[in-house]
Write a protein that holds these residues in place. Structure first.
Motif, PDB file in Angstrom:
ATOM      1  N   PRO A  23       3.745  14.106   4.655  1.00  0.00           N
ATOM      2  CA  PRO A  23       5.121  13.645   4.409  1.00  0.00           C
ATOM      3  C   PRO A  23       5.207  12.851   3.130  1.00  0.00           C
ATOM      4  O   PRO A  23       4.212  12.306   2.646  1.00  0.00           O
ATOM      5  CB  PRO A  23       5.414  12.760   5.621  1.00  0.00           C
ATOM      6  N   PRO A  24       6.413  12.768   2.524  1.00  0.00           N
ATOM      7  CA  PRO A  24       6.577  12.010   1.279  1.00  0.00           C
ATOM      8  C   PRO A  24       6.179  10.549   1.417  1.00  0.00           C
ATOM      9  O   PRO A  24       5.904   9.897   0.433  1.00  0.00           O
ATOM     10  CB  PRO A  24       8.086  12.151   0.992  1.00  0.00           C
ATOM     11  N   GLN A  25       6.157  10.037   2.651  1.00  0.00           N
ATOM     12  CA  GLN A  25       5.827   8.622   2.850  1.00  0.00           C
ATOM     13  C   GLN A  25       4.318   8.376   2.944  1.00  0.00           C
ATOM     14  O   GLN A  25       3.892   7.312   3.342  1.00  0.00           O
ATOM     15  CB  GLN A  25       6.493   8.101   4.135  1.00  0.00           C
ATOM     16  N   GLN A  26       3.493   9.410   2.615  1.00  0.00           N
ATOM     17  CA  GLN A  26       2.053   9.206   2.771  1.00  0.00           C
ATOM     18  C   GLN A  26       1.601   8.000   1.952  1.00  0.00           C
ATOM     19  O   GLN A  26       2.132   7.709   0.893  1.00  0.00           O
ATOM     20  CB  GLN A  26       1.285  10.462   2.371  1.00  0.00           C
ATOM     21  N   GLN A  27       0.602   7.320   2.485  1.00  0.00           N
ATOM     22  CA  GLN A  27       0.175   6.044   1.928  1.00  0.00           C
ATOM     23  C   GLN A  27      -0.648   6.229   0.658  1.00  0.00           C
ATOM     24  O   GLN A  27      -1.452   7.154   0.550  1.00  0.00           O
ATOM     25  CB  GLN A  27      -0.638   5.271   2.959  1.00  0.00           C
ATOM     26  N   GLN A  28      -0.413   5.336  -0.304  1.00  0.00           N
ATOM     27  CA  GLN A  28      -1.182   5.287  -1.532  1.00  0.00           C
ATOM     28  C   GLN A  28      -2.039   4.024  -1.507  1.00  0.00           C
ATOM     29  O   GLN A  28      -1.718   3.048  -0.838  1.00  0.00           O
ATOM     30  CB  GLN A  28      -0.248   5.241  -2.746  1.00  0.00           C
ATOM     31  N   HIS A  29      -3.141   4.046  -2.258  1.00  0.00           N
ATOM     32  CA  HIS A  29      -4.034   2.894  -2.281  1.00  0.00           C
ATOM     33  C   HIS A  29      -4.361   2.436  -3.697  1.00  0.00           C
ATOM     34  O   HIS A  29      -5.074   1.453  -3.880  1.00  0.00           O
ATOM     35  CB  HIS A  29      -5.332   3.217  -1.532  1.00  0.00           C
ATOM     36  N   THR A  30      -3.862   3.135  -4.712  1.00  0.00           N
ATOM     37  CA  THR A  30      -4.166   2.754  -6.081  1.00  0.00           C
ATOM     38  C   THR A  30      -3.472   1.443  -6.439  1.00  0.00           C
ATOM     39  O   THR A  30      -2.261   1.298  -6.234  1.00  0.00           O
ATOM     40  CB  THR A  30      -3.690   3.850  -7.064  1.00  0.00           C
ATOM     41  N   LEU A  31      -4.234   0.496  -6.969  1.00  0.00           N
ATOM     42  CA  LEU A  31      -3.655  -0.767  -7.414  1.00  0.00           C
ATOM     43  C   LEU A  31      -3.044  -0.552  -8.791  1.00  0.00           C
ATOM     44  O   LEU A  31      -3.738  -0.222  -9.749  1.00  0.00           O
ATOM     45  CB  LEU A  31      -4.730  -1.852  -7.476  1.00  0.00           C
ATOM     46  N   CYS A  32      -1.753  -0.708  -8.897  1.00  0.00           N
ATOM     47  CA  CYS A  32      -1.097  -0.484 -10.183  1.00  0.00           C
ATOM     48  C   CYS A  32       0.178  -1.311 -10.236  1.00  0.00           C
ATOM     49  O   CYS A  32       0.639  -1.858  -9.242  1.00  0.00           O
ATOM     50  CB  CYS A  32      -0.781   1.002 -10.383  1.00  0.00           C
ATOM     51  N   GLY A  33       0.752  -1.383 -11.454  1.00  0.00           N
ATOM     52  CA  GLY A  33       1.981  -2.138 -11.637  1.00  0.00           C
ATOM     53  C   GLY A  33       1.750  -3.388 -12.467  1.00  0.00           C
ATOM     54  O   GLY A  33       0.626  -3.732 -12.819  1.00  0.00           O
ATOM     55  N   THR A  34       2.840  -4.060 -12.801  1.00  0.00           N
ATOM     56  CA  THR A  34       2.809  -5.284 -13.591  1.00  0.00           C
ATOM     57  C   THR A  34       2.951  -6.472 -12.638  1.00  0.00           C
ATOM     58  O   THR A  34       3.821  -6.447 -11.761  1.00  0.00           O
ATOM     59  CB  THR A  34       3.953  -5.260 -14.618  1.00  0.00           C
ATOM     60  N   PRO A  35       2.127  -7.516 -12.763  1.00  0.00           N
ATOM     61  CA  PRO A  35       2.053  -8.578 -11.742  1.00  0.00           C
ATOM     62  C   PRO A  35       3.384  -9.092 -11.231  1.00  0.00           C
ATOM     63  O   PRO A  35       3.594  -9.164 -10.017  1.00  0.00           O
ATOM     64  CB  PRO A  35       1.243  -9.670 -12.456  1.00  0.00           C
ATOM     65  N   ALA A  36       4.311  -9.455 -12.106  1.00  0.00           N
ATOM     66  CA  ALA A  36       5.559 -10.070 -11.644  1.00  0.00           C
ATOM     67  C   ALA A  36       6.467  -9.081 -10.919  1.00  0.00           C
ATOM     68  O   ALA A  36       7.387  -9.495 -10.203  1.00  0.00           O
ATOM     69  CB  ALA A  36       6.309 -10.670 -12.829  1.00  0.00           C
ATOM     70  N   TYR A  37       6.217  -7.770 -11.076  1.00  0.00           N
ATOM     71  CA  TYR A  37       7.088  -6.751 -10.494  1.00  0.00           C
ATOM     72  C   TYR A  37       6.415  -5.992  -9.360  1.00  0.00           C
ATOM     73  O   TYR A  37       6.995  -5.082  -8.788  1.00  0.00           O
ATOM     74  CB  TYR A  37       7.532  -5.762 -11.589  1.00  0.00           C
ATOM     75  N   VAL A  38       5.190  -6.365  -9.023  1.00  0.00           N
ATOM     76  CA  VAL A  38       4.428  -5.617  -8.033  1.00  0.00           C
ATOM     77  C   VAL A  38       4.861  -5.993  -6.622  1.00  0.00           C
ATOM     78  O   VAL A  38       5.208  -7.144  -6.334  1.00  0.00           O
ATOM     79  CB  VAL A  38       2.915  -5.870  -8.235  1.00  0.00           C
ATOM     80  N   ALA A  39       4.860  -5.004  -5.720  1.00  0.00           N
ATOM     81  CA  ALA A  39       5.290  -5.232  -4.343  1.00  0.00           C
ATOM     82  C   ALA A  39       4.175  -5.893  -3.533  1.00  0.00           C
ATOM     83  O   ALA A  39       2.996  -5.695  -3.807  1.00  0.00           O
ATOM     84  CB  ALA A  39       5.693  -3.904  -3.699  1.00  0.00           C
ATOM     85  N   PRO A  40       4.540  -6.674  -2.503  1.00  0.00           N
ATOM     86  CA  PRO A  40       3.516  -7.393  -1.732  1.00  0.00           C
ATOM     87  C   PRO A  40       2.523  -6.489  -1.018  1.00  0.00           C
ATOM     88  O   PRO A  40       1.361  -6.845  -0.854  1.00  0.00           O
ATOM     89  CB  PRO A  40       4.340  -8.224  -0.741  1.00  0.00           C
ATOM     90  N   GLU A  41       2.965  -5.283  -0.598  1.00  0.00           N
ATOM     91  CA  GLU A  41       2.035  -4.405   0.124  1.00  0.00           C
ATOM     92  C   GLU A  41       0.919  -3.885  -0.786  1.00  0.00           C
ATOM     93  O   GLU A  41      -0.165  -3.528  -0.305  1.00  0.00           O
ATOM     94  CB  GLU A  41       2.779  -3.239   0.791  1.00  0.00           C
ATOM     95  N   ILE A  42       1.169  -3.834  -2.099  1.00  0.00           N
ATOM     96  CA  ILE A  42       0.086  -3.464  -3.017  1.00  0.00           C
ATOM     97  C   ILE A  42      -0.959  -4.570  -3.036  1.00  0.00           C
ATOM     98  O   ILE A  42      -2.171  -4.304  -3.058  1.00  0.00           O
ATOM     99  CB  ILE A  42       0.639  -3.203  -4.427  1.00  0.00           C
ATOM    100  N   LEU A  43      -0.500  -5.823  -3.001  1.00  0.00           N
ATOM    101  CA  LEU A  43      -1.433  -6.944  -2.993  1.00  0.00           C
ATOM    102  C   LEU A  43      -2.266  -6.955  -1.713  1.00  0.00           C
ATOM    103  O   LEU A  43      -3.417  -7.397  -1.708  1.00  0.00           O
ATOM    104  CB  LEU A  43      -0.676  -8.266  -3.114  1.00  0.00           C
ATOM    105  N   ALA A  44      -1.693  -6.446  -0.623  1.00  0.00           N
ATOM    106  CA  ALA A  44      -2.398  -6.452   0.656  1.00  0.00           C
ATOM    107  C   ALA A  44      -3.531  -5.439   0.705  1.00  0.00           C
ATOM    108  O   ALA A  44      -4.406  -5.524   1.570  1.00  0.00           O
ATOM    109  CB  ALA A  44      -1.411  -6.179   1.786  1.00  0.00           C
ATOM    110  N   LYS A  45      -3.516  -4.453  -0.203  1.00  0.00           N
ATOM    111  CA  LYS A  45      -4.574  -3.444  -0.302  1.00  0.00           C
ATOM    112  C   LYS A  45      -4.768  -2.677   1.011  1.00  0.00           C
ATOM    113  O   LYS A  45      -5.878  -2.342   1.391  1.00  0.00           O
ATOM    114  CB  LYS A  45      -5.890  -4.094  -0.719  1.00  0.00           C
ATOM    115  N   GLN A  46      -3.661  -2.388   1.684  1.00  0.00           N
ATOM    116  CA  GLN A  46      -3.742  -1.669   2.960  1.00  0.00           C
ATOM    117  C   GLN A  46      -2.980  -0.353   2.926  1.00  0.00           C
ATOM    118  O   GLN A  46      -2.669   0.217   3.961  1.00  0.00           O
ATOM    119  CB  GLN A  46      -3.205  -2.558   4.086  1.00  0.00           C
ATOM    120  N   GLY A  47      -2.721   0.157   1.750  1.00  0.00           N
ATOM    121  CA  GLY A  47      -1.939   1.376   1.641  1.00  0.00           C
ATOM    122  C   GLY A  47      -0.462   1.062   1.558  1.00  0.00           C
ATOM    123  O   GLY A  47       0.006   0.065   2.113  1.00  0.00           O
TER     124      GLY A  47
END
Length: 444
Positions: free
Chosen positions: A187-211
């Protein structure tokens, strides 16, 4: 504070020419016999962007220049080309064609001559809510379209939001983007795990490193952009990066007093640290602040997709897989990218849309079917490993051909053939190896 506004790029005629590495400082550089390079507009980690003039129609374009894929960046180039080729939207920078030289690969793109979006902020460093709404609507229109095409940006920030000559938004720089095809088995909602983005604009779930769901990540970044447009500063900011990340993870921010009640409500829904309860794109569309009093028809017109030409619509078969270097070659009407791997005298080179190991096996099989002795030496020929050398020899030990297989990408190889002397070598190439490399494997 938001980044400083960029000036409108100077015209190519007035700017000092930006040349290819091999060109003289004051030489006029023309790519593909069509695009005259002008001023350099920006430089990133993997590419440089120039303004250029189209000598055919007199218009201005942007040229994004990458090093030759053989120097290590082929995968990133293929990914960005695959992304841009899928998109035809009035608020997304468009890829027109790809050109190649021995040293570089060049993307020909829309020129965002209006500079960065933040060139429109007022003296206080922010936008009035109606103007912020207008550009946020354009941003969401572009992001919803990208998601519908299986594309997720993953680095939405002010530096990647540009303006065209008419003052309309253009989303740019998909270098950190990813593709999840709508036709994919997952499904389109499949989980990603790559750490990417700019610090001030990054979403909290990326910081959690759980997909994470890349669609929800993009919407979070859009919410940060909206806050900055209307406030003139970041919602999550701290001199300590660790403290800033703590604020992001907790979703802890405070709206300034001049925000309307409806804007505050929308931002709290978008900047919800729980992606499961964060508002969706459709939820944003139905929010009163986003609509701004627009009727259903007016809102539909704001959100409409670009009218896609029939040729583009027929490319849906491309949606099920990643773009390869083979596909890039087919998107290069202005030049032959195989020149980047051009063979010298007495040599032939062909692209093969198969993994290097499989091509090695095919070369070995063809040599034996042609009646020759074959020696194979596997090695790390080409970028990324893989490939090797196959020696095709006659009965007296003379070398008929030395075949080197280079790995360009997972599904793309280059076969270089150093032909021996005499009719035997020429016949092996023309009658056996060249047809075999261009034919489907099943035809052997």
């Amino acid at each position: 504070m938001p980044p400083a506004a960029s000036p409108v790029p100077p015209s190519a005629a007035a700017a000092a020419p930006a040349a290819d590495d091999s060109s003289a400082a004051n030489a006029v550089v023309v790519l593909g016999g069509r695009y005259e390079l002008g001023a350099m507009l920006g430089r990133g980690a993997s590419a440089k962007v120039y303004q250029a003039r189209d000598l055919v129609n007199g218009g201005d374009v942007a040229i994004k220049s990458f090093p030759n894929p053989g120097s290590g960046g082929g995968g990133a180039i293929e990914r960005e080309a695959a992304i841009l080729r899928r998109l035809r939207h009035r608020h997304v920078v468009r890829l027109h064609e790809i050109l190649g030289t021995r040293k570089k690969v060049h993307f020909v793109l829309d020129l965002a001559s209006g500079g960065e979006l933040f060139s429109l902020v007022d003296a206080s460093g922010r936008m009035a809510e109606p103007l912020a709404r207008r550009y946020f609507q354009q941003l969401i229109s572009a992001v919803r379209y990208c998601h519908s095409r299986g594309v997720f940006h993953r680095d939405i920030k002010p530096e990647n939001l540009l303006l065209d000559a008419n003052g309309s938004l253009k989303v740019a720089d998909f270098g950190l983007g990813t593709i999840i095809s709508p036709n994919h088995s997952n499904p389109p909602q499949q989980q990603q795990h790559t750490l990417c983005g700019t610090p001030a604009y990054v979403a909290p779930e990326i910081l959690a490193k759980q997909g994470y769901d890349p669609a929800k990540v993009d919407l979070w970044s859009c919410g940060v952009v909206l806050f900055v447009l209307a406030a003139g500063y970041l919602p999550f900011n701290d001199a300590s990066l660790v403290n800033m990340y703590r604020k992001i993870y907790a979703g802890r921010f405070r709206c300034p007093p001049w925000f309307s009640r409806e804007l505050r409500d929308l931002l709290r829904r978008i900047l919800d640290p729980n992606p499961a309860t964060r508002v969706s794109a459709d939820g944003i569309l139905s929010h009163p602040w986003f609509r701004g009093g627009a009727s259903e028809g007016e809102l539909a017109d704001l959100m409409r997709d670009e009218d896609e030409e029939e040729e583009f619509k027929e490319e849906e078969d491309m949606m099920g897989r990643e773009m390869t270097a083979f596909d890039i070659l087919g998107f290069s009407p202005g030049s032959d990218l195989s020149g980047m791997f051009g063979a010298g005298p007495g040599r032939e080179r062909v692209f093969v849309g198969e993994p290097a190991a499989k091509v090695m096996g095919r070369v070995e099989e063809v040599g034996r079917k042609a009646g020759f002795q074959v020696r194979k030496k596997e090695g790390k020929a080409g970028n990324g490993g893989g490939g090797g050398v196959v020696f095709v020899e006659s009965g007296n030990g003379g070398v008929v051909a030395k075949v080197i297989v280079f790995r360009i990408a997972e599904e793309v190889s280059v076969v270089e053939v150093a032909k021996g002397h005499g009719d035997e070598a020429a016949r092996f190439w023309k009658e056996w190896l060249e047809p075999a490399m261009k034919a489907p494997a099943a035809a052997l």
